[in-house]
Design a protein around this motif. Sequence first.
Motif: not given
Lengths: 796, 279
Positions: A647, A684-686, A702, A705-708, A710-711, A765, A767
């Motif tokens: 992480d 990091l995500y997409e 699902a 992944l997109l950052p939200g 909190t990211e 990304p 990951t």
Amino acid sequence: MTAQDVKQQGVGASLLRKEDDRLLRGRGQFVADIRLAGMKDVAFVRSPLAHARVNGVHVPDALRERVVIAEDLKDVKPIRAVSGLAGFKPSDQPILAFEKVRQVGELLAMCVADTRAEAEDMIEAVDLDLEELPAVHDMLAARKPGSALLHEEWGDNVFLETFVDINFEAALDAPIKVTREISTARQSMAPMEGRGTVAVWDKRMEQLVLYTGSQMPHIVRTGLAECLGLGQHQVRIVSPDVGGGFGYKGILLPEDICLGWYAMRCGHPVRWIEDRREHLTAGANCREHHYIITGYADRDGKLLGVDCEATVDSGAYSSYPFSACLEAAQVASILPGPYDFPSYRCRTWSVATNKCPILPYRGVARTGVCYAIELVMDAIARETGLEPHEVRLKNLVGPEQMPFDNITKKHFDSGDYPEALRRAMAAIDLPALRARQNEGEPDGRLIGIGQAIYCEQGAHGTSVYAGWGIPMVPGHEQATARMTPDGGLELRVGVHSHGQSMETTLPQIAHEILGIDVSRIKLVHGDTEYTPYSTGSWGSRCAVMAGGAVATASREIAKLAKGIGAHLLQAKPDQVELVDGRVVGPSGSVSLQEIAHTWYRLPQNLPDGVDPRGLEATIGHKPVRDSGTFSYAAHVAVVAVDPEMGDIEILDYVIVEDGGKLINPMVVDGQIYGGLAQGIGTALYEEMNFDASGQPLASTFADYLLPGPTEVPAPRLDHMETLAPYTEFGVKGIGEGGAIAPPAAIGNAVNDALKGLGVELTQTPMTPRRVLEAIGKAASGKAGASADMTAQGELA
Amino acid sequence: MKPVNFDYARPKDVAGVLPLIADDSRTVKIMAGGQSLGPMLNMRLVQPDLVVDITGIEELRQVVETPDAIVMGGCITHADIEDRRVPDMTRGALPAVAGGIAYRAVRNRGTIGGSITHADPSADWISILSALGATVTLRGPGGSRSVAVEDYMLGALEADLRPGEMLVSVSVPKLSVSARWGYYKSCRKTGEFAHAIGAFLVDPERGVSRAVFGATESRPIVIADARQLLGEGTATEPGRDFDSRLAGELVEAGGMSDPIDRQTHVVALRRAIQQAGSA
Ligand SMILES: Cc1cc2nc3c(=O)[nH]c(=O)nc-3n(C[C@H](O)[C@H](O)[C@H](O)COP(=O)(O)OP(=O)(O)OC[C@H]3O[C@@H](n4cnc5c(N)ncnc54)[C@H](O)[C@@H]3O)c2cc1C
């Protein structure tokens, strides 16, 4: 109005966004909010295969009237986006596929029903006879002879190959040479609102009207009219509120043409609202780059040369209007970034694969380029044992060199790049962080510091785009300014806001010149019927181009108003001035409101020789030089990497940006925040993966992944305001920048954190799995066949 | 992404559901919170003739306390548990895990019964309830039966529901005052399903020491006697002597072939156990 009020509304004021009143209350009007009487819904039959011969599309007789198939569209032209670059091979993107399908999701038929659900029921009744062909899913393999071919008549899968060599040989003797293979994943643009179109034939106006969320309504009109064989006066594009575009909503889609064709014949409105699965799997792809790049430097970290082979996965077709080669061919010209070095070589390929066309996404090509060059700069720093920012400072173009023509002849208009980096580094306490890094974290995580710096060319105009030779070359940008009889002002521009806040910022510019209260200045945009022609909103151009046009038109209004005002004041035009919304002469003053009232409602009070243009002006604008503004920013990231789980947490993020004069600093901050979120997504995500048969592997959020919230950390922002020398007010385009640097800054921070393990990640990304794989690989490389595969020796 | 046309029923009691789901002449789907079924309907992965909405059934919204367990109706939502409308007898384990499921909007509707019946290996309830030793009660044409949560899940997206049966309640043992638990999930972003879960319970008074590796390819891997993993670790520091090697072997024996998956699962469990120590 006092001088104080002027400052609170004009150029430089952080005025609250006018459009937020409706948008934040859920009162916006997007395409899907539009309801027209008798409107029917559309669902498309899409190819389930990436590459196949189409032997037949069979529609049950009972449904035939409500299903459109390729043979119905015989008179419709395919979408063809050429480029004038030598050697470019154009593709024909069919509206509905017939001989072949070349991507999953390609359109085969259109079903029309009372509701979308019923239209989807109809899809299941359409029988497809497809003969699967080998899919081309890997752009590097696709370049090789023997690969299956998408467009057989080409003989290969390459839209365009470019090559540039500038004194490259000279770099070969450099003592330091670092080579990296670097790549960015394919992404999906994922604006909150997907595409959508309502099409209707307006009988009275004898016009095809398309309501479609578009960044570029005029370009869509031109492209659509050409495909359908209509005069452009017969097409009207209305772009209502747009829930994010990022490039996707500039593109002419086959869906739009299909709907338009049908609406002209069926006697009722039809609409298509893209769903998320269509968006992810069939439409909005971007970003997939691959680099093999070598940096040459001396032992002091001075960059001597760069050599690069860059490949971009352009997907199946050349999309309108930007073409299939915008990304790759741009790579060659922008890879040098803000660095000054003497030797350069770059070869690029725009490769056709069985994926949806690659589209220009916020930061077009720059995000990949920045990731590639900035990873190499850090690799050089590690090789020389210098701090990465020291290496950068040795190579950045200096303020004393401005304006500066770099190695690929990009004209840097202004700025102090080293200062941006110094300020960003000063915002973190590097010695303290290095000490903490050496000590190690109590929880076993590894911290790292990374930085990236880039330049963003914005609002590049005719001289740049004429060379590309794509269907769209921006010229003068026009704006109309028109006073209303009550002293308000209408502004009409051909660009369209899809989040840029132009309903606020363009009135701020007019206010700066005319002093009319911003609440009384109305921006009219997003409708080809009411606005001057424009290539639209792209390339960080609106503030510079439309803003410049609004300034020019507002000055014209000022001149006209002064003429009338002088008459009312019994003065000569050169004796009056416009101050805070009043024309002031030797004997008194008159408000713009009174002037407008006189022109429109009391013309009997005007002399015969009054300027007949009244209080309305349409005028074109170009900056003094149209090679583009150069905004830039330094990003610094501090991250913690969990070497057991892979992480990555962003602990701190600093951005120092130079956007020239900021029309509305709060809006600029908003653009940077939004771009940063997308950049973190890239970092990091997409990731839009495809399997070997060309099937997209993410069809919902699902899997994609997109950052939200909190990211995305709250970044610390700082601004420099080096005025652009060629534009109104010294404004520079900044719309895309936030999305450019984060993968590079975060990537360098991760690599800094993992340097003790001998690990470098060069793929987005980043990951957790990629982090752990890299750690595992480095450990097994070091320990040979040792059983201790992981950083912590957890497992055999 | 619109569902096929289907009929809809909302019975008032379980007795009203059973005949509907026993009808095998048509495809019938129970809907609780709809948070998993909804997307599957929209993507037409399920195409039922009839959807039976069970959220109007009082019995399924009830919570009953017995001397050694708390029994929750199948339609108790994640938010009910998070907000402690359901009395907590697990020393905070259930509310803490509930609060980490998805987003609040999903927790407001998603149910405990729906989650374990949906049987997504990456979901939270299946792992923590397995660690706590919970059981589910099913009711069907032949009456009621109870099974351990980990046995109720047969595999990915497959629950042990016999024709005509539905889940009515979940029974969670009360923990002793000295019990400690730990739960660690690894996911890339808030609200994402987990990639690795470790769950741990030590309840010396009841003689329980259970560990669970969750978010596997299939059912959670339950270690019914976790003492073998703890070595000499004490109650306050149970993770001190955690045997990573043995844990790795256990997940491998449980069918996990990928070394990175094994590593993240072992680390997740170690961290869950360490958490139990610091509780
Ligand atoms: C965006 C999002 C994120 C999520 N993230 C997480 C997460 O991080 N962790 C997590 O654990 N879960 C997560 N979930 C899933 C969520 O917890 C759901 O609540 C759960 O999967 C299903 O519960 P439900 O009540 O909505 O069931 P439904 O969707 O209504 O039903 C699911 C299945 O169970 C069956 N069913 C339901 N109740 C019964 C019953 N009483 N008897 C027999 N069959 C029944 C249905 O027929 C269906 O097959 C997420 C969901 C979403 C939409």
